[in-house]
Design a protein around this motif. Structure first.
Motif, short mmCIF file in Angstrom:
data_model
loop_
_atom_site.label_atom_id
_atom_site.label_comp_id
_atom_site.label_asym_id
_atom_site.label_seq_id
_atom_site.Cartn_x
_atom_site.Cartn_y
_atom_site.Cartn_z
N ALA A 243 9.18 2.97 22.48
CA ALA A 243 8.96 3.53 21.14
C ALA A 243 8.69 2.42 20.13
CB ALA A 243 10.18 4.34 20.72
N GLN A 327 3.54 4.34 20.09
CA GLN A 327 4.35 5.27 20.88
C GLN A 327 5.50 5.85 20.05
OE1 GLN A 327 4.21 6.27 24.41
NE2 GLN A 327 5.65 7.72 23.50
N ALA A 328 5.61 7.17 20.03
CA ALA A 328 6.74 7.83 19.37
C ALA A 328 7.91 7.92 20.35
CB ALA A 328 6.33 9.22 18.93
N PRO A 329 9.15 8.00 19.83
CA PRO A 329 10.29 8.22 20.73
C PRO A 329 10.15 9.57 21.42
CG PRO A 329 11.02 7.55 18.53
CD PRO A 329 9.56 7.85 18.42
N THR A 330 10.41 9.60 22.70
CA THR A 330 10.33 10.85 23.45
C THR A 330 11.55 10.98 24.35
OG1 THR A 330 9.05 9.79 25.21
CG2 THR A 330 7.81 10.92 23.48
N GLN A 331 11.88 12.21 24.66
CA GLN A 331 13.00 12.47 25.56
C GLN A 331 12.69 13.70 26.38
OE1 GLN A 331 16.88 11.94 23.79
NE2 GLN A 331 17.80 13.46 25.14
N PHE A 332 13.01 13.65 27.65
CA PHE A 332 12.73 14.76 28.55
C PHE A 332 14.05 15.38 29.02
CE2 PHE A 332 9.20 11.83 28.85
CZ PHE A 332 8.09 12.65 28.86
N GLU A 350 16.63 8.28 28.78
CA GLU A 350 17.57 8.58 27.69
C GLU A 350 18.58 7.45 27.49
OE1 GLU A 350 21.28 11.65 26.86
OE2 GLU A 350 19.74 12.20 28.33
N MET A 372 8.40 8.63 32.24
CA MET A 372 9.34 9.17 31.26
C MET A 372 9.91 8.10 30.34
SD MET A 372 11.32 12.02 33.53
CE MET A 372 10.48 13.54 34.02
N GLY A 375 8.47 6.47 26.19
CA GLY A 375 8.96 6.64 24.83
C GLY A 375 10.43 6.30 24.67
#
Length: 516
Positions: A243, A327-332, A350, A372, A375
């Protein structure tokens, strides 16, 4: 000083601080010389592939060489696979390989071999010392090669035992290291014209040092100015991602997927990488992956300054100061219950600590984790650059030595991990801050895929047995604890989360055996 002392003193004065070692009788004077140089750290590996792979990981993160200490031609031979990976990565490494005393060679003792001949295929430069006084000069030249061959080269010095023990030598001055070669102005101009030209979609293809954060910032400026897509080589030496950093797409591994990925690009500009080719030949499938009618433009090779080239190109395009594609922060979400590669990847993304280093040899089960983690918090991702398996655990060792204040994650497939399982012992001995995640699926899974891809129909039990690791099954938890690294086996997402949280909270080596 004797020759060995002058050699080590010269290397230390050049800035070499770490020696990864697996010595034998012919290297005892070098062992003693490292011992007397109090500023140099000595780290033992129980197999030469651990030693050379650790030097690779160290070079990737420290941007300067460690030295390896190897026993004659056979010892060097044991370490060649990871020197191959290091050479493809452009890592700076200095190998010092002991040899028989010059007057003993003609007796053809059992360990006599052509040590220089063994070294040449996986080295950029090989030198046999000429005398005790020449050893120090050889060390200075080796450092000059390793550091002067941007981003790094493999230099190997063969040290006859009598040159090491004979008195009357002295260290020599550290050599001046020249700046990295720059891409010529004509290459910058050609890239400007290519990215401004009419035609189909355009791609800026990045590898090597072009995947460092500062270079990616400039690539993002170029993307903002031209709308080009940013694509990274399949296996990167060191990719700074996460991110807040400029994101790139990854070229797929399998040739037909990579060819389909690239097929619509009318222009591809390369920086820090060569045009991609298929890893292997397959019946009826292409080896060359770029579209046949695409315009291919080399901005900078791996051996030219990627940051300088990208900055010059961005400025020539009058690109905005702020990059595109940040890149934006991402979470799956992680599925509960039975652990699989997707839930493992989601949990790792995470929990990944900021500034972590991931040594990735996850093979078929590791792809989801890399995707994964794009981000996740900012981190470095190190990959299998030369394709010779057994790199992941040693590279984690070297990265942890280079960056003791950063958490290292070794994302390791079970089959390839067995090539250099001895790395766990070194992690324990040096109390390295490495969390190893073993992806245990009981198989050389990639080879099951490749068996089908080369056209083998209905393989029999004999063929399949050569790709299976379940008879008997590998118990990584017991192996790890036997080498001094606390370990736990998990088979659910909940169990993996708990184990990873505990490992990351602890300073020192831990292993999680993830049953997939």
């Amino acid at each position: 000083m004797n020759g060995a002392e002058a050699f080590i003193e010269t290397l230390y004065n050049c800035g070499v601080e770490v020696c990864f070692a697996n010595p034998g009788t012919s290297e005892m004077q070098l062992v003693a010389a490292v011992d007397r140089q109090h500023g140099m750290r000595a780290i033992l590996g129980l197999f030469e592939g651990v030693v050379t792979g650790a030097a690779d990981g160290y070079g990737r993160m420290a941007d300067k060489p460690a030295i390896t200490l190897l026993h004659l031609g056979p010892g060097l031979g044991n370490g060649l696979a990871n020197l191959h990976n290091a050479k493809k990565a452009g890592s700076p490494i200095i190998n010092m390989v002991g040899d028989h005393a010059t007057y003993h060679l003609h007796f053809d003792a059992p360990l006599t071999s052509d040590a220089a001949g063994v070294a040449r295929p996986m080295s950029d430069w090989v030198r046999i010392s000429k005398s005790n006084r020449d050893l120090a000069q050889a060390g200075a030249e080796a450092y000059s090669v390793a550091m002067g061959g941007y981003p790094g080269k493999i230099a190997t010095v063969i040290v006859p035992a009598d040159h090491a023990w004979t008195e009357g030598s002295a260290p020599v001055a550290a050599p001046a290291i020249s700046a990295a070669p720059r891409a010529p102005h004509a290459a910058i101009a050609a890239a400007v014209d290519a990215l401004k030209a009419e035609g189909g979609p355009k791609c800026l293809f990045l590898g090597g040092r072009a995947l460092r954060e500062d270079a990616l910032h400039q690539a993002g400026r170029i993307a903002a100015a031209t709308g080009c897509r940013l694509v990274a080589e399949t296996f990167a030496t060191r990719h700074q991602r996460g991110a807040g950093r400029v994101a790139v797409e990854k070229l797929p591994y399998f040739g037909e997927q990579a060819e389909a990925f690239l097929k619509d690009f009318g222009t591809i500009v390369f920086c820090g990488a060569e045009p991609p080719v298929s890893f292997f030949a397959y019946p009826g499938k292409p080896s060359w992956l770029s579209p046949p009618d695409a315009s291919l433009v080399r901005l900078a090779s791996m051996r030219e300054d990627a940051l300088d080239a990208l900055t010059a190109l961005a400025d020539a395009l009058n690109a905005p100061a702020e990059p595109a594609l940040v890149q934006a922060p991402t979470q799956f979400p992680a599925e509960p219950g039975k652990l699989n590669s997707a839930s493992l990847g989601a949990i790792l993304a995470e929990l990944l600590p900021e500034n972590a280093i991931v040594s990735d040899e996850g093979a078929t089960q590791g792809g989801a984790a890399m995707l994964m983690c794009a981000g996740a918090k900012p981190h470095d991702w190190l990959q299998l650059t030369g394709g010779a398996i057994g790199q992941g655990l040693p590279v984690a060792v070297g990265a942890a030595v280079a960056c003791p204040d950063r958490k290292v994650i070794a994302l390791q497939a079970d089959g390839s991990g067995m090539y250099t399982v001895q790395s766990l012992w070194t992690m324990a001995r040096e109390n390295l801050d490495v969390t190893t995640i073993i992806l245990n699926n009981g198989s050389y899974a990639i080879l099951n895929i490749e068996l089908m891809r080369v056209g083998v129909q209905n393989p029999g039990p004999k063929a399949l047995s050569m790709l299976d690791l379940r008879n008997p099954g590998l118990n990584w938890t017991q192996m790890s604890e036997g080498m001094g690294v606390p370990a736990v086996r998990v088979d659910t997402g909940e169990g993996f989360r708990k184990a990873l949280e505990e490992a990351l909270a602890h300073k020192g080596p831990r292993l999680i055996e993830a049953m997939l």
